[in-house]
Write a protein that holds these residues in place. Structure first.
Motif, short mmCIF file in Angstrom:
data_model
loop_
_atom_site.label_atom_id
_atom_site.label_comp_id
_atom_site.label_asym_id
_atom_site.label_seq_id
_atom_site.Cartn_x
_atom_site.Cartn_y
_atom_site.Cartn_z
N ALA A 134 56.81 32.51 61.45
CA ALA A 134 57.73 33.44 60.79
C ALA A 134 57.86 34.73 61.59
CB ALA A 134 57.26 33.74 59.38
N ALA A 135 56.73 35.22 62.12
CA ALA A 135 56.77 36.45 62.91
C ALA A 135 57.59 36.27 64.18
CB ALA A 135 55.34 36.88 63.26
N VAL A 136 57.49 35.11 64.81
CA VAL A 136 58.27 34.84 66.02
C VAL A 136 59.76 34.82 65.69
CG1 VAL A 136 58.77 33.09 67.79
CG2 VAL A 136 56.41 33.62 67.19
N ALA A 137 60.13 34.14 64.61
CA ALA A 137 61.54 34.05 64.21
C ALA A 137 62.10 35.43 63.84
CB ALA A 137 61.71 33.08 63.05
N LEU A 138 61.32 36.22 63.11
CA LEU A 138 61.79 37.54 62.71
C LEU A 138 61.87 38.50 63.89
CD1 LEU A 138 59.91 37.91 59.31
CD2 LEU A 138 62.38 37.67 59.65
N ALA A 139 60.95 38.37 64.84
CA ALA A 139 61.01 39.21 66.05
C ALA A 139 62.27 38.89 66.85
CB ALA A 139 59.76 39.00 66.90
N HIS A 140 62.60 37.63 66.96
CA HIS A 140 63.82 37.24 67.67
C HIS A 140 65.05 37.75 66.93
CE1 HIS A 140 66.08 35.01 70.62
NE2 HIS A 140 66.81 34.47 69.65
N ALA A 141 65.05 37.65 65.61
CA ALA A 141 66.18 38.15 64.82
C ALA A 141 66.34 39.65 65.00
CB ALA A 141 65.98 37.81 63.34
N ARG A 142 65.22 40.38 65.00
CA ARG A 142 65.29 41.83 65.20
C ARG A 142 65.88 42.17 66.56
NH1 ARG A 142 59.90 44.76 66.13
NH2 ARG A 142 60.27 43.59 68.02
N TRP A 143 65.42 41.45 67.59
CA TRP A 143 65.93 41.68 68.94
C TRP A 143 67.43 41.40 69.01
CZ3 TRP A 143 67.96 38.16 72.56
CH2 TRP A 143 68.18 38.69 73.83
N LEU A 144 67.88 40.33 68.38
CA LEU A 144 69.31 40.01 68.37
C LEU A 144 70.12 41.09 67.64
CD1 LEU A 144 69.24 36.18 67.62
CD2 LEU A 144 69.97 37.27 69.75
N ARG A 145 69.58 41.58 66.54
CA ARG A 145 70.27 42.64 65.80
C ARG A 145 70.37 43.92 66.63
NH1 ARG A 145 72.59 40.39 61.35
NH2 ARG A 145 71.12 39.33 60.00
N GLN A 146 69.27 44.28 67.30
CA GLN A 146 69.30 45.48 68.14
C GLN A 146 70.28 45.31 69.30
OE1 GLN A 146 65.16 45.74 69.17
NE2 GLN A 146 64.69 47.14 67.49
N ARG A 147 70.28 44.16 69.89
CA ARG A 147 71.16 43.88 71.02
C ARG A 147 72.63 43.94 70.61
NH1 ARG A 147 73.43 39.81 74.15
NH2 ARG A 147 72.92 39.94 76.36
N ALA A 148 72.93 43.52 69.38
CA ALA A 148 74.30 43.53 68.88
C ALA A 148 74.73 44.90 68.36
CB ALA A 148 74.46 42.48 67.78
N GLY A 149 73.81 45.85 68.33
CA GLY A 149 74.13 47.18 67.85
C GLY A 149 74.16 47.30 66.35
N GLU A 150 73.50 46.40 65.65
CA GLU A 150 73.44 46.42 64.18
C GLU A 150 72.19 47.16 63.75
OE1 GLU A 150 73.48 42.27 63.29
OE2 GLU A 150 75.65 42.11 63.52
N GLY A 151 72.22 48.50 63.88
CA GLY A 151 71.05 49.33 63.61
C GLY A 151 70.42 49.15 62.25
N PRO A 152 71.19 49.33 61.17
CA PRO A 152 70.57 49.21 59.84
C PRO A 152 69.98 47.82 59.57
CG PRO A 152 72.70 50.30 59.68
CD PRO A 152 72.56 49.80 61.09
N ARG A 153 70.67 46.79 60.01
CA ARG A 153 70.14 45.44 59.80
C ARG A 153 68.91 45.21 60.67
NH1 ARG A 153 75.32 41.44 58.92
NH2 ARG A 153 76.01 42.47 57.03
N ALA A 154 68.89 45.77 61.86
CA ALA A 154 67.72 45.66 62.73
C ALA A 154 66.51 46.34 62.09
CB ALA A 154 68.01 46.26 64.10
N GLU A 155 66.76 47.48 61.42
CA GLU A 155 65.66 48.18 60.74
C GLU A 155 65.09 47.36 59.59
OE1 GLU A 155 66.96 52.05 59.55
OE2 GLU A 155 67.58 52.56 61.59
N VAL A 156 65.96 46.73 58.83
CA VAL A 156 65.51 45.88 57.72
C VAL A 156 64.70 44.70 58.25
CG1 VAL A 156 66.28 44.31 55.89
CG2 VAL A 156 67.36 46.54 56.16
N THR A 157 65.20 44.09 59.32
CA THR A 157 64.48 42.96 59.92
C THR A 157 63.14 43.42 60.48
OG1 THR A 157 66.64 42.02 60.49
CG2 THR A 157 64.71 41.02 61.51
N ALA A 158 63.10 44.63 61.05
CA ALA A 158 61.84 45.18 61.56
C ALA A 158 60.84 45.38 60.42
CB ALA A 158 62.10 46.49 62.29
#
Length: 118
Positions: A84-108
């Motif tokens: 789960a940690a690996v999947a969520l870390a990848h999701a956070r990285w994708l969100r940050q890369r796409a410029g989705e700041g608020p969603r990246a923070e929630v995923t973090a």
């Protein structure tokens, strides 16, 4: 009202009852179709099948953060915290890369909670 044989009174009188089927509007792309099927399996209690479908969705589109977030949340729910940690870390990285700041923070925050439970 129902009868002992499991049929409703209306059905026994020959009145056809339409069954409501909830489907998302419009055509689904293949990934959203897999997510929809995974959600359906999860509701029926087939967690393993839902995980398989979400993994398949993640492998078909490696740039969609939503699928990795859903996979991470489901893996966390069943106790597979490392995966789960690996999947969520990848999701956070994708969100940050796409410029989705608020969603990246929630995923973090989800990832931090997951890492605390490991």
């Amino acid at each position: 009202m129902s009868r002992r044989d499991g049929r409703s009174v209306r059905a026994s009188q020959g009145v056809r009852e339409e069954r409501a089927v909830h489907r998302p509007e419009g055509e689904l792309d293949p990934i959203e179709g897999l997510i929809y099927r995974a959600r359906k399996l999860r509701r029926r209690g087939d967690t393993r099948g839902a995980i398989v479908l979400l993994r398949q969705a993640c492998s078909q589109d490696e740039w969609r953060a939503r699928t990795f977030t859903l996979l991470g949340a489901l893996l966390s729910e069943v106790g597979r915290h490392d995966e789960a940690a690996v999947a969520l870390a990848h999701a956070r990285w994708l969100r940050q890369r796409a410029g989705e700041g608020p969603r990246a923070e929630v995923t973090a925050r989800l990832l931090e909670a997951e890492l605390r439970s490991c």
